[in-house]
Write a protein that holds these residues in place. Structure first.
Motif, PDB file in Angstrom:
ATOM      1  N   ILE B 218       0.884  -1.321  -0.042  1.00  0.00           N
ATOM      2  CA  ILE B 218       0.096  -0.045   0.013  1.00  0.00           C
ATOM      3  C   ILE B 218       0.864   1.100   0.018  1.00  0.00           C
ATOM      4  O   ILE B 218       1.726   1.330   0.668  1.00  0.00           O
ATOM      5  N   GLU B 219       0.786   2.018  -1.109  1.00  0.00           N
ATOM      6  CA  GLU B 219       1.433   3.316  -1.035  1.00  0.00           C
ATOM      7  C   GLU B 219       0.980   4.348  -0.184  1.00  0.00           C
ATOM      8  O   GLU B 219       1.811   5.185   0.436  1.00  0.00           O
ATOM      9  N   GLN B 220      -0.354   4.434  -0.135  1.00  0.00           N
ATOM     10  CA  GLN B 220      -0.977   5.470   0.475  1.00  0.00           C
ATOM     11  C   GLN B 220      -2.556   5.393   0.695  1.00  0.00           C
ATOM     12  O   GLN B 220      -3.081   4.569  -0.159  1.00  0.00           O
ATOM     13  N   VAL B 221      -3.038   5.581   1.783  1.00  0.00           N
ATOM     14  CA  VAL B 221      -4.273   5.605   2.101  1.00  0.00           C
ATOM     15  C   VAL B 221      -4.681   6.865   2.619  1.00  0.00           C
ATOM     16  O   VAL B 221      -4.459   7.557   3.201  1.00  0.00           O
ATOM     17  N   GLY B 222      -6.221   7.460   1.795  1.00  0.00           N
ATOM     18  CA  GLY B 222      -6.541   8.645   2.185  1.00  0.00           C
ATOM     19  C   GLY B 222      -7.762   8.938   1.308  1.00  0.00           C
ATOM     20  O   GLY B 222      -8.106   8.385   0.453  1.00  0.00           O
ATOM     21  N   THR B 223      -8.427  10.122   1.723  1.00  0.00           N
ATOM     22  CA  THR B 223      -9.322  10.734   0.797  1.00  0.00           C
ATOM     23  C   THR B 223      -9.058  11.271  -0.716  1.00  0.00           C
ATOM     24  O   THR B 223      -7.623  11.406  -0.815  1.00  0.00           O
ATOM     25  N   PRO B 224      -9.643  11.035  -1.463  1.00  0.00           N
ATOM     26  CA  PRO B 224      -9.428  11.451  -2.835  1.00  0.00           C
ATOM     27  C   PRO B 224      -8.569  12.831  -2.812  1.00  0.00           C
ATOM     28  O   PRO B 224      -7.734  13.069  -3.543  1.00  0.00           O
ATOM     29  N   LEU B 225      -9.046  13.834  -1.825  1.00  0.00           N
ATOM     30  CA  LEU B 225      -8.443  15.163  -1.936  1.00  0.00           C
ATOM     31  C   LEU B 225      -7.040  14.847  -1.408  1.00  0.00           C
ATOM     32  O   LEU B 225      -5.942  15.383  -1.912  1.00  0.00           O
ATOM     33  N   ASP B 226      -6.812  14.154  -0.273  1.00  0.00           N
ATOM     34  CA  ASP B 226      -5.380  13.834   0.400  1.00  0.00           C
ATOM     35  C   ASP B 226      -4.581  13.396  -0.898  1.00  0.00           C
ATOM     36  O   ASP B 226      -3.381  13.847  -1.168  1.00  0.00           O
ATOM     37  N   ILE B 227      -5.204  12.386  -1.416  1.00  0.00           N
ATOM     38  CA  ILE B 227      -4.284  11.474  -2.364  1.00  0.00           C
ATOM     39  C   ILE B 227      -3.874  12.393  -3.640  1.00  0.00           C
ATOM     40  O   ILE B 227      -2.721  12.320  -3.775  1.00  0.00           O
ATOM     41  N   TYR B 228      -4.613  13.502  -3.835  1.00  0.00           N
ATOM     42  CA  TYR B 228      -4.156  14.175  -4.859  1.00  0.00           C
ATOM     43  C   TYR B 228      -3.478  15.172  -4.569  1.00  0.00           C
ATOM     44  O   TYR B 228      -2.386  15.824  -5.334  1.00  0.00           O
ATOM     45  N   GLN B 229      -3.689  15.981  -3.454  1.00  0.00           N
ATOM     46  CA  GLN B 229      -2.941  17.157  -2.985  1.00  0.00           C
ATOM     47  C   GLN B 229      -1.841  16.770  -2.073  1.00  0.00           C
ATOM     48  O   GLN B 229      -0.849  17.646  -2.259  1.00  0.00           O
ATOM     49  N   GLN B 230      -1.912  15.775  -1.460  1.00  0.00           N
ATOM     50  CA  GLN B 230      -0.504  15.436  -0.807  1.00  0.00           C
ATOM     51  C   GLN B 230      -0.090  13.803  -1.033  1.00  0.00           C
ATOM     52  O   GLN B 230      -0.145  13.233  -0.150  1.00  0.00           O
ATOM     53  N   PRO B 231       0.161  13.675  -2.007  1.00  0.00           N
ATOM     54  CA  PRO B 231       0.812  12.351  -2.410  1.00  0.00           C
ATOM     55  C   PRO B 231       2.052  11.951  -1.551  1.00  0.00           C
ATOM     56  O   PRO B 231       2.626  12.679  -1.238  1.00  0.00           O
ATOM     57  N   ALA B 232       1.830  10.785  -1.278  1.00  0.00           N
ATOM     58  CA  ALA B 232       2.860  10.306  -0.085  1.00  0.00           C
ATOM     59  C   ALA B 232       4.077   9.945  -0.667  1.00  0.00           C
ATOM     60  O   ALA B 232       5.198   9.660  -0.053  1.00  0.00           O
ATOM     61  N   SER B 233       3.974   9.573  -1.808  1.00  0.00           N
ATOM     62  CA  SER B 233       5.352   8.997  -2.747  1.00  0.00           C
ATOM     63  C   SER B 233       5.458   9.483  -4.320  1.00  0.00           C
ATOM     64  O   SER B 233       4.262   9.768  -4.731  1.00  0.00           O
TER      65      SER B 233
END
Lengths: 586, 356
Positions: B218-233
């Motif tokens: 799993i690279e990242q878990v988050g709300t769609p907004l999180d994923i788009y605005q604060q990508p973890a990798s």
């Protein structure tokens, strides 16, 4: 609730589960889980394997070991083979078999390709009827064309002069007879290969200004090449292992198949029969392996994006197609017509009045009407036992969780019969089931062993049909069933079987027709109370009662035709009652 | 439908899956709350379908635990688990009518006939197929088949709904329509839902939370907004939406060096040493008239994509092509043409940085 079951907790507490595992060996828990609920299916398929080992592998092994033993049962190495070699068997029978089978293959595949081209690449009328006629020989025992040829070209034949003094008894007769009965096999393979042509390829060829001749060589032939190769192997194997045609019309011309028969039935030399069997097994095995290899390379060229080819209106091309079909159609009509006519002629060639005399089998040797009813029982038995066994095993293999190893073993065992000639199978059954130490040697000489042997003989093709049908079903049906609380059994009966009904009918007919017409395997196995119609044809012919033999052959053919008709009606009924869900809104 | 099925909570702990030597899933930990819609998103082969099948019990994990509600389902066969599933192919039984398909699971559990009738009618109304009840799947359109599959999966009121690429076999228009329909149906019923997809737009539009997967982790878990605005990798950044990557060297503090430029970042650096990658979305780059900005570039290509113009700009300092999205009005103002010179700024609040 069962969640508090202590036995489960003990497994959960194991460190391998609670911590991320870094090794890839399955844990004990995983192994247990894999087995849970699956062992029933594994056990059933293992049973299926066991049955096939008993019916194919064990008899074959007995046969192989017999070929390296003397009459007393002592091991003698290759002495029997050396003996066969020194008596000239290899030069005559082995090479005779090879060239006769080779030449028949070339002729049949050429004729079948011409016919398939005419049926799929022109717009001839009534192609449905033409297809029906071209497939007709499959309903007849291979003895029928041989008998017909005797009437046509034999010593008292109506067309004897056409041979310019050559003898029909020998290679000419064998090749003509073999061509007749193997033609439908080649045609069906080629029709399958050529029916699904991609129209876009033809349009591309036209757009690139290719002549019809060039289009034929660059589009049509390459598209059919796997079919051609496959048809070639099939016909070669059928001819080289066939026993009926050379027995009736081979005269003094030895081939391997008749040699086995002579060694065993004529001279009671079972070990020599085994030797010849091994020699016959070799080319059949090679053809089988080669065919499997080619099939594996074949990938579907007709994809979801393809557009079916529709031939354009072209009078000249239609005429060419008609020209290519005519010789084959005339030949088939002549052979069947002659056999029917001969069966009604009172006393050939002196009294040409028509009568039913030849159908009074009770007056002849060979088993009479009893043989016919035996054949019916045997064919029905084979049909029922075979269809159930084949489908159940194929279902276990395709639609239940199985280990790859077991599936592989089962697939091998199911296809093996394709490589074993009928005569070889029959002889190995004598060795295996008639052995005094075999606990079930009581079935020897009964109808039951004939049924088992015939099911085995024709197992491979039935298995392939069943597997193809099962593979076409959505792979997720069982998973959906599980999620909806339905067992695999419930899915089998409510979904899988109804969807496979057409294929089941096809397999049933295939088994029935082959059981009615086969001679090769059963000729060693029938007993006093289990004579068969096809064997009766052989025996009456041998006794010189050739007209009654023709009558019996016609009776078998007619029976198969009726079976085909019944199957046709059933399929029509199934297709009609299921049209809504097969074709959608149409 | 007014009854609200109570969706169940799903907890995945340290799940591993090996196929021979190949590690398909590595130490997966995830909790899905009741009533939530979670999307597993990733490229093909990332393990998302395997994870879904493990949740269903159709594949067995090599290690790890699964809890649904209070129940440990790690060892249970699929039939003893409480879920409904819709496959990419739908796997509708072609020999049964719509009614019989939907009733299949109800009959499995031996529900009385009258109740089956009522429940089927309810579901037909729910998916809007009342008038298609006696048709066969082959007589329906793709979208209708999809709804039947959904109704069949929902009929026994499962606590968990699993959707395996449920929309990928449909036309773009139908897909967009059904997206909304599935989402509102799921909200209405409150059933916990796991959906596997490789379509990022679908995942962002439908999910409460997105689980981005790659190579079995799993690279990242988050709300769609999180994923788009604060990508973890860097992987998430490049997989979701478009992203420009710029190599740079860290200086002291939160300063980095790109070519001759030095930039201040508002986020802490991932590493103090070695190379780091700066990343910026095409729409976050500020285009300015020539001479007005920090960076100079030349327009290499312009693609009109309707609502915006995708521009390829060559940064002359560092020989790097940057993708920049411009709205048509700004494009006119700047008089963008292939070959024209522009300036641009990289706003520090829009800059992401990843270890290279």
């Amino acid at each position: 609730m069962s969640e508090s079951d202590p036995s489960k907790f003990s497994m959960i507490d194991s460190p391998a589960l609670s911590k991320p595992t870094t090794h890839n060996r399955p844990t004990l828990a995983e192994l247990r889980r894999r087995l849970a609920g699956r062992w029933v299916f594994a056990l059933l398929l293992a049973t299926g394997c066991g049955i096939l080992i008993l019916l194919v592998l064990a008899p074959l092994y007995t046969l192989l070991s017999k070929s390296v033993e003397n009459k007393a049962g002592d091991f003698v190495g290759l002495e029997n083979f050396a003996h066969y070699l020194s008596t000239g068997g290899i030069e005559s029978a082995f090479f005779n078999s090879l060239w006769v089978a080779g030449l028949s293959t070339v002729i049949v595949v050429s004729l079948a390709f011409m016919a398939a081209w005419a049926l799929t690449r022109t717009r001839l009328p009534i192609t449905g009827w033409i297809r029906g006629v071209l497939i007709l020989p499959i309903l007849a025992p291979s003895l029928l064309p041989a008998i017909s040829l005797v009437y046509l070209f034999g010593n008292q034949g109506v067309l004897k002069s056409w041979l310019f003094g050559a003898e029909i008894y020998g290679p000419i007769g064998i090749i003509m007879g073999s061509c007749f009965w193997t033609f439908p096999h080649a045609l069906m393979i080629l029709l399958t290969a050529m029916d699904n042509a991609d129209g876009r390829h033809y349009e591309a060829a036209t757009a690139l200004k290719a002549s019809p001749w060039r289009t034929f060589w660059t589009v049509t032939v390459p598209g059919a090449r796997y079919g051609l190769v496959s048809a070639g192997f099939v016909v070669f194997t059928l001819v080289i292992t066939d026993f009926g045609v050379p027995k009736v019309i081979g005269g003094q011309f030895d081939v391997l198949a008749t040699d086995i028969y002579k060694q065993v039935i004529g001279q009671q030399k079972f070990e020599m029969g085994a030797v010849v069997s091994v020699l016959l097994l070799l080319p059949a095995m090679l053809a089988f392996i080669a065919d499997r290899y080619v099939q594996r390379k074949q990938s579907a060229s007709f994809t979801a994006r393809s557009v079916p080819y529709r031939p354009r209106q072209d009078r000249k091309r239609d005429a060419l197609g008609a020209l290519m079909l005519t010789p084959t159609l005339v030949f088939i009509f002549a052979i069947i017509g002659m056999a029917i006519y001969a069966s009604f002629v009172t006393f050939w060639p002196y009294n040409l009045d028509l009568s039913l005399n030849n159908y009074q089998f009770g007056r002849m040797d060979g088993g009479g009407w009893g043989a016919y009813t035996n054949s019916l029982q045997m064919a029905l038995g084979t049909m029922v036992v075979g269809t159930v066994l084949v489908f159940f095993n194929a279902w276990l293999m395709e639609r239940t969780p199985q280990s790859r190893l077991l599936t592989g073993v089962f697939q091998f065992l199911s296809l093996l019969p394709l490589a074993v000639p009928g005569l070889v199978l029959g002889l190995s059954y004598i060795f295996f089931f008639n052995h005094p130490d075999n606990p079930i040697n009581g079935i020897y000489g009964t109808l039951f062993i004939l049924i088992l042997c015939t099911v085995t003989h024709f197992y491979a093709v039935s298995h392939l049909t069943a597997v193809t049908a099962l593979k076409q079903l959505d792979q997720e049906f069982e998973a959906v069933g599980e999620s909806l609380n339905a067992s695999r059994w419930r899915v089998l009966f409510t979904v899988t079987l109804p969807l496979c009904l057409p294929a089941i009918l096809d397999v049933a007919l295939y088994l029935f027709v082959n059981a009615m017409t086969t001679v090769s395997a059963v000729v060693f196995l029938y007993g006093h109370d289990s004579q068969l119609a096809s064997v009766a044809v052989l025996n009456m012919d041998e006794a010189g009662d050739i007209a009654p033999a023709a009558a019996m052959a016609i009776l078998i053919t007619a029976t198969c035709a009726v079976a085909k008709l019944i199957q046709g009606v059933l399929r029509f009924w199934v297709d009609r009652s299921t049209r809504a869900w097969r074709q959608g809104t149409e | 439908m007014n009854q609200k099925t109570q969706g169940s909570r799903l907890e995945i702990q340290s799940v591993n899956k090996f196929f021979g030597d190949f590690c398909a899933l590595k130490d997966i930990n995830l909790t899905i709350e009741p009533g939530e819609l979670v999307c597993f998103l990733g490229p093909s082969g990332c393990g998302k379908t395997t994870l879904l099948r493990i949740i269903a019990g159709l594949e067995h994990q090599s290690g790890g635990l699964l809890h649904q509600g209070e129940t440990d389902i790690s060892l249970k066969p699929p039939r003893e688990r409480d879920f409904g599933i819709v496959f990419q192919s739908y796997a509708l039984f072609p020999n049964m009518t719509v009614t019989d398909n939907i009733a299949y699971g109800l009959r499995s559990i031996g529900m009385p006939k009258a109740q089956v009738r009522n429940r089927v009618d309810e579901l037909l109304a729910l998916v809007g197929l009342e008038d298609q009840a006696s048709k066969y799947p082959a007589q329906l359109s793709g979208g209708q088949q999809q709804r039947v599959a959904l109704a069949r999966a929902l009929a026994p009121s499962p606590g968990l709904l699993l959707l395996d690429e449920p929309l990928s076999a449909l036309d773009a228009k139908v897909r967009q329509h059904l997206r909304g329909e599935i989402r509102s149906l799921q909200r209405q019923l409150g059933v916990t839902t796991v959906m596997v997809t490789h379509d990022q737009e679908e995942a962002l539009a439908m999910a409460d939370r997105v689980v981005v997967m790659n190579n079995g982790v799993i690279e990242q878990v988050g709300t769609p907004l999180d994923i788009y605005q604060q990508p973890a990798s860097a992987f998430v950044a490049s997989f979701i939406g478009a992203m420009n990557f710029i190599d740079s060297a860290p200086l002291n503090g939160q300063r980095v060096k790109v070519g001759n430029h030095e930039l201040d970042l508002i986020r802490p650096l991932p590493t103090a040493e070695g190379c780091i990658q700066l990343a910026i979305r095409p729409e976050d780059v500020h285009l300015l008239p020539s001479g007005d900005g920090e960076w100079e570039g030349e327009v290499r290509a312009l693609d009109y994509l309707g609502a915006f113009i995708r521009t390829l700009i060559r940064l002359s300092d560092i020989e790097l092509d940057l993708v920049v999205d411009v709205d048509p009005r700004s494009a006119r103002r700047l008089d963008l043409r292939v070959g024209s010179c522009v300036c641009l700024n990289l706003p520090s609040d829009a800059l992401h940085c990843f270890a290279a």
